[in-house]
Design an enzyme around this catalytic site. Structure first.
Site, PDB file in Angstrom:
ATOM      1  N   TYR A  15       0.741  -0.556   0.248  1.00  0.00           N
ATOM      2  CA  TYR A  15       0.014  -0.207  -0.185  1.00  0.00           C
ATOM      3  C   TYR A  15       0.620   0.597  -0.116  1.00  0.00           C
ATOM      4  O   TYR A  15       2.190   1.809  -0.281  1.00  0.00           O
ATOM      5  CB  TYR A  15      -1.069  -0.306   1.359  1.00  0.00           C
ATOM      6  CG  TYR A  15      -1.752   1.103   0.710  1.00  0.00           C
ATOM      7  CD1 TYR A  15      -3.419   0.579  -0.139  1.00  0.00           C
ATOM      8  CD2 TYR A  15      -2.224   1.391   1.992  1.00  0.00           C
ATOM      9  CE1 TYR A  15      -3.928   1.742   0.201  1.00  0.00           C
ATOM     10  CE2 TYR A  15      -3.701   2.883   1.522  1.00  0.00           C
ATOM     11  CZ  TYR A  15      -4.096   2.990   0.861  1.00  0.00           C
ATOM     12  OH  TYR A  15      -5.249   3.531   0.495  1.00  0.00           O
TER      13      TYR A  15
ATOM     14  N   LYS B  72     -21.396 -19.025  -9.512  1.00  0.00           N
ATOM     15  CA  LYS B  72     -21.197 -18.977 -10.395  1.00  0.00           C
ATOM     16  C   LYS B  72     -19.471 -19.100 -10.544  1.00  0.00           C
ATOM     17  O   LYS B  72     -18.947 -19.212 -10.739  1.00  0.00           O
ATOM     18  CB  LYS B  72     -21.409 -18.089 -11.222  1.00  0.00           C
ATOM     19  CG  LYS B  72     -21.294 -17.680 -13.241  1.00  0.00           C
ATOM     20  CD  LYS B  72     -22.522 -19.077 -13.384  1.00  0.00           C
ATOM     21  CE  LYS B  72     -21.960 -19.150 -15.230  1.00  0.00           C
ATOM     22  NZ  LYS B  72     -22.714 -20.038 -15.619  1.00  0.00           N
TER      23      LYS B  72
END
Length: 488
Positions: free
Chosen positions: A116, A171
């Site tokens: 980060y 899915k």
């Protein structure tokens, strides 16, 4: 009374029962379940004392009403105390089925500074200078958006975005399990075509591909076509192309079993919506002998009025003998029946009227167009979409490998060459020396499938070859399909 429907793991229940501790008690439980038409899949002793045994009895039922009937039958037995009934499908969905996990460790300030701020700023600047680096340096290289508006959820209809979320989660889980693809549900609280196109275009920079799912026809055709024009990543409507790929793969091997050629067979397709249209397009491209398309209007034929443009195209370019009757009449003498429509449209007697060594793909789920038990009495090869029947034709054979291949190839679009290559790869996984009437497609858990499909798609992406045009060419179909109807 036993149900006439097929029990399924999708309606599996676990019943906690206290029963008297005698030699016949457990047998009475399993006999009662069997007489009620359910299938016992497990029986575990949880606890006991000198007079009672507590068991968890797990069984597959046909639907919620059937589950209630099974419980009632057990409750009516002498010496039986039903204490709790758990629906195993709902238990599996508690809290959702997917999560985000980090690929990098964040154990100290050093690692945080690189993952980060401040280190991440350098990567941002690199991508700003060369946007193509996003595929190399971000999740874009392996991430797919599973997009739905909830307008055609499974075979249940327009349930809306929140109710579609369990399907889209599933899915995404399948993408990860079978293709090592990171997918995320994107369910949209709009069914306006322009808004859907605009939203997907706006979120596309984060993804390497778009999987459209459970969007009703005809809207799905226009959405896919417009997004393909707008985006530089593949857009794939699985209800269309995934189904068509798997059907072509299964039919390739089924024809091998019965010793027939695609060019010589007559095919009847029940359901001229998204899936049916894509199936017929692919079969026409591969040179099928003839097709009769059947939908709510009946058999699509020349002279039938009031058709939308997609159905009109099918009426003009299929059904050589211009058959105009009902579905049982259409399949009389036909070599192949493919159903992507509605349950219980045909009987075993109807299948008996088909050609010798007939092929039946009854894919309506969970209840097929014809009872597969009856169909097998007359047809040489029978397939369904059910996991508890031989020859399950399931899109999971296709889409994980298709996207794996497209992502690896940095493909910018999905092509018909990829579809045909994927279908051939699925068929070939079985092997000509292994196919038989009950094995025309590989298991969805066959670890060879996704890599084979991915390799075939990569090859098609890198070395596209012109496909021979059928006569007339269904290349016109995406344009005219914009007015196609949903399945019956």
């Amino acid at each position: 009374m036993a149900t006439t429907r097929l029990p399924s793991a999708g309606f599996s229940i676990t019943i906690r029962i206290a029963v008297t501790a005698d030699a016949s008690s457990i047998g009475r439980l399993t006999t009662s379940v069997g007489e009620a038409g359910a299938i016992v899949t497990a029986l575990d002793v949880v606890d006991s004392d000198p007079t009672h045994v507590i068991v968890d009895l797990t069984c597959d039922t046909a639907d919620s009403n059937h589950a209630d009937q099974v419980v009632d039958a057990l409750t009516a037995l002498d010496g039986v105390d039903v204490r709790k009934v758990s629906d195993r499908t709902f238990l599996l969905h508690l809290g959702g089925k997917i999560e985000v996990t980090s690929k990098v460790a964040l154990r100290n300030r050093d690692e945080l500074s690189r993952a980060y701020t401040p280190g991440v700023a350098r990567v941002c600047m690199a991508i700003a200078e060369n946007p193509a680096d996003a595929r190399r340096l971000t999740i874009k290289r392996n991430t797919v958006a599973v997009v739905s508006d909830g307008s055609a959820v499974l075979g249940l209809g327009n349930l809306g975005p929140a109710a579609s979320l369990p399907v889209m989660e599933g899915k995404a889980a399948l993408f990860k399990r079978f293709g090592a693809v990171d997918a995320w549900p994107v369910v949209l609280d709009t069914q306006d075509t322009d808004e859907i196109v605009a939203i997907v275009k706006a979120i596309a920079p984060a993804y390497g591909g778009i999987n459209l799912e459970d969007i009703a026809a005809p809207r799905c055709f226009e959405i896919e076509a417009r997004l393909r024009e707008l985006l530089d990543i593949p857009v794939f409507h699985d209800d269309q192309h995934g189904t068509a790929i798997c059907v072509l793969a299964a039919l390739t091997n089924a024809l091998r079993v019965v010793g027939k050629q695609l060019a010589d067979v007559r095919v009847v397709v029940s359901g001229a919506g998204a899936a049916g249209t894509a199936i017929m397009k692919l079969l026409l491209r591969q040179g099928v002998g003839d097709i009769i398309a059947y939908d709510r209007q009946g058999a699509l034929h020349r002279g039938l009025t009031g058709l939308n443009s997609a159905w009109q195209w099918l009426a003009e370019n299929t059904n050589k003998e211009n058959y105009a009757g009902d579905l049982p009449g259409a399949i009389r003498g036909a070599d192949v029946f493919i159903g992507v429509s509605a349950p219980n449209l045909l009987t075993g007697d109807d299948i008996a009227g088909m050609a010798k060594d007939a092929i039946v793909f009854a894919l309506a789920n969970p209840d097929p167009e014809v009872d597969p038990r009856e169909a097998r009495k007359h047809a040489a090869v029978v397939a369904t979409g059910r996991s508890d029947q031989p020859n399950q034709i399931n899109n999971v054979l296709a889409f994980p490998g298709v996207f794996r291949g497209m992502l690896d190839a940095h493909a910018e679009e999905f092509t018909e060459e990829m579809a045909i290559a994927a279908a051939q790869a699925i068929a070939d996984v079985v092997g000509e020396d292994k196919i038989n009437p009950t094995v025309i497609v590989p298991s969805v858990f066959d670890s060879r499938v996704a890599p084979a499909v991915a390799a075939a798609v990569r090859a098609a992406a890198h070395n596209p070859s012109p496909l021979p045009a059928a006569d007339p060419g269904p290349a016109d179909l995406p344009e005219i399909a914009a007015a196609a109807s949903a399945n019956p």
